[in-house]
Design a protein around this motif. Sequence first.
Motif, PDB file in Angstrom:
ATOM      1  N   PHE A  58       0.805  -1.226   0.000  1.00  0.00           N
ATOM      2  CA  PHE A  58       0.000   0.000   0.000  1.00  0.00           C
ATOM      3  C   PHE A  58       0.837   1.274   0.000  1.00  0.00           C
ATOM      4  O   PHE A  58       0.283   2.373  -0.019  1.00  0.00           O
ATOM      5  N   VAL A  61       2.817   3.174  -5.790  1.00  0.00           N
ATOM      6  CA  VAL A  61       2.377   2.543  -7.045  1.00  0.00           C
ATOM      7  C   VAL A  61       3.312   2.905  -8.195  1.00  0.00           C
ATOM      8  O   VAL A  61       2.981   2.698  -9.362  1.00  0.00           O
ATOM      9  N   GLN A 195       3.807  -4.660  -6.392  1.00  0.00           N
ATOM     10  CA  GLN A 195       3.396  -3.692  -7.408  1.00  0.00           C
ATOM     11  C   GLN A 195       3.510  -4.246  -8.830  1.00  0.00           C
ATOM     12  O   GLN A 195       2.817  -3.789  -9.741  1.00  0.00           O
ATOM     13  N   MET A 198       0.331  -5.806  -9.541  1.00  0.00           N
ATOM     14  CA  MET A 198      -0.647  -4.730  -9.723  1.00  0.00           C
ATOM     15  C   MET A 198      -0.538  -4.150 -11.126  1.00  0.00           C
ATOM     16  O   MET A 198      -1.558  -3.890 -11.794  1.00  0.00           O
ATOM     17  N   THR A 202      -3.405  -4.217 -13.984  1.00  0.00           N
ATOM     18  CA  THR A 202      -3.844  -2.939 -14.552  1.00  0.00           C
ATOM     19  C   THR A 202      -3.656  -2.924 -16.063  1.00  0.00           C
ATOM     20  O   THR A 202      -4.514  -2.422 -16.802  1.00  0.00           O
ATOM     21  N   ASP A 216      -4.004   4.586 -12.527  1.00  0.00           N
ATOM     22  CA  ASP A 216      -3.393   3.931 -11.373  1.00  0.00           C
ATOM     23  C   ASP A 216      -4.137   2.624 -11.096  1.00  0.00           C
ATOM     24  O   ASP A 216      -5.306   2.471 -11.477  1.00  0.00           O
ATOM     25  N   PRO A 218      -6.561   0.158  -9.484  1.00  0.00           N
ATOM     26  CA  PRO A 218      -7.718   0.329  -8.589  1.00  0.00           C
ATOM     27  C   PRO A 218      -7.420  -0.257  -7.211  1.00  0.00           C
ATOM     28  O   PRO A 218      -6.546  -1.121  -7.052  1.00  0.00           O
ATOM     29  N   LEU A 219      -8.170   0.173  -6.210  1.00  0.00           N
ATOM     30  CA  LEU A 219      -7.916  -0.259  -4.839  1.00  0.00           C
ATOM     31  C   LEU A 219      -8.038  -1.771  -4.696  1.00  0.00           C
ATOM     32  O   LEU A 219      -7.233  -2.410  -3.996  1.00  0.00           O
ATOM     33  N   TRP A 220      -9.043  -2.373  -5.365  1.00  0.00           N
ATOM     34  CA  TRP A 220      -9.206  -3.816  -5.225  1.00  0.00           C
ATOM     35  C   TRP A 220      -8.015  -4.574  -5.803  1.00  0.00           C
ATOM     36  O   TRP A 220      -7.671  -5.670  -5.331  1.00  0.00           O
ATOM     37  N   VAL A 222      -4.865  -3.432  -5.662  1.00  0.00           N
ATOM     38  CA  VAL A 222      -3.822  -3.283  -4.644  1.00  0.00           C
ATOM     39  C   VAL A 222      -4.044  -4.285  -3.510  1.00  0.00           C
ATOM     40  O   VAL A 222      -3.114  -4.973  -3.065  1.00  0.00           O
ATOM     41  N   VAL A 223      -5.283  -4.401  -3.054  1.00  0.00           N
ATOM     42  CA  VAL A 223      -5.599  -5.292  -1.937  1.00  0.00           C
ATOM     43  C   VAL A 223      -5.355  -6.753  -2.325  1.00  0.00           C
ATOM     44  O   VAL A 223      -4.728  -7.521  -1.578  1.00  0.00           O
ATOM     45  N   SER A 224      -5.851  -7.161  -3.498  1.00  0.00           N
ATOM     46  CA  SER A 224      -5.713  -8.564  -3.904  1.00  0.00           C
ATOM     47  C   SER A 224      -4.264  -8.939  -4.162  1.00  0.00           C
ATOM     48  O   SER A 224      -3.814 -10.030  -3.779  1.00  0.00           O
TER      49      SER A 224
END
Length: 400
Positions: A58, A61, A195, A198, A202, A216, A218-220, A222-224
């Motif tokens: 977190f 990015v 990253q 990620m 993306t 960038d 998405p938040l989901w 980053v979390v996954s």
Amino acid sequence: MEHMTLLIGIVIATALAFDFTNGFHDTANAMATTISTGALKPRTAVAMSAALNLVGAFLSVEVAKTISGGIIDESAGVRPQMIFAALVGAIVWNMLTWLAGLPSSSSHALFGGLIGATLVAVGRHGVHGDAVVMKVLVPALAAPFVAGLAATAATRLSYRLDRKADPRATARGYRAGQIASAGLVSLAHGTNDAQKTMGVITLALITGGVVAPHSDPPLWVVVSAGAAIALGTYIGGWRIIRTMGRGLTDIQPQQGFAAQTGAAATILASSHLGFALSTTQVCSGSVMGAGLGRSGAVVRWSTAGRMVAAWALTLPAAGLVGAGAALLADQGNWGVAAVAVLGLAVCAAIRTAARRRPVTHANVNDEAAGAVPEPQGAVTAAIAAVIPPPAGTPAPTATV
């Protein structure tokens, strides 16, 4: 924007599978020296590393942007099936090097797969050659040397400062310092390696029209990605931990602390600059540098040579697998299914082979089968002659 298709869903699942293999493949980066010196118990070490990998995901990015829009030209006709093929190539290479206990670069496996698949499916114009050179190849060559020199200097300084101190008290203090520095490496690893997944997810979303170009993650995402690499880290890549902690050199607490601190500083600085470097190469270079910094220590150059050979082969080997998979996946749905089946079959075969000689948290510090003591090499002796280690440096620990 288009809705997410089944193919994009398969690509995302495969990317998270790669992230999982990245986690257990790279656990050794943070925890090998901590486990080998006894600073932390094996299970405690990997649990701590997993939690900090998740937190690190977190923090930035910048590296994800390098993957999604830096190395590959997303507007050049890149399609989701090509990204799927690249990920299969990276996963197969990760599994092969894990079986051999070699700390190769998961990052370069991913880059090789992406570049190989892009060259086959799109052509040379789909790859940003200058970005590959400046943000992948140059860091790959420079980072191990920088981290190794930093670890060598830090090791020699540590022994010089502690030459009159009680060895037992000093060892206890450095073991405590190792825990903190190992946590910093784990945090840095999550910041850099999570990253990359990620960025791939993306890129798949951009090529499928789900999100806008240059977006960038998405938040989901980053979390996954953070959760997948943390889970893989908790599983523990015990084979590679043994190689890093015991196979390269005999590690004492001072060396472990120096190696981990140098590696963490290098990785965090590179993440801030958006360099998608190999954390494996950085940490391996630090361990070798720490070995060179102690008087009488033996750096096992035969093991180091195998590692360097694996580093050199990773990018082209994963690229060839990714290119072959892209050719097959480009044939349509049946081609994508064939790539998936072949990839699963190879991974299952590797897993079966690994069970014949298992390495777990219970035997990770035991003597490896077939291992023989290696005398002090010519390189180590030459460096010690030019820059003698501090007087009063303790004798080496028992060779494993």
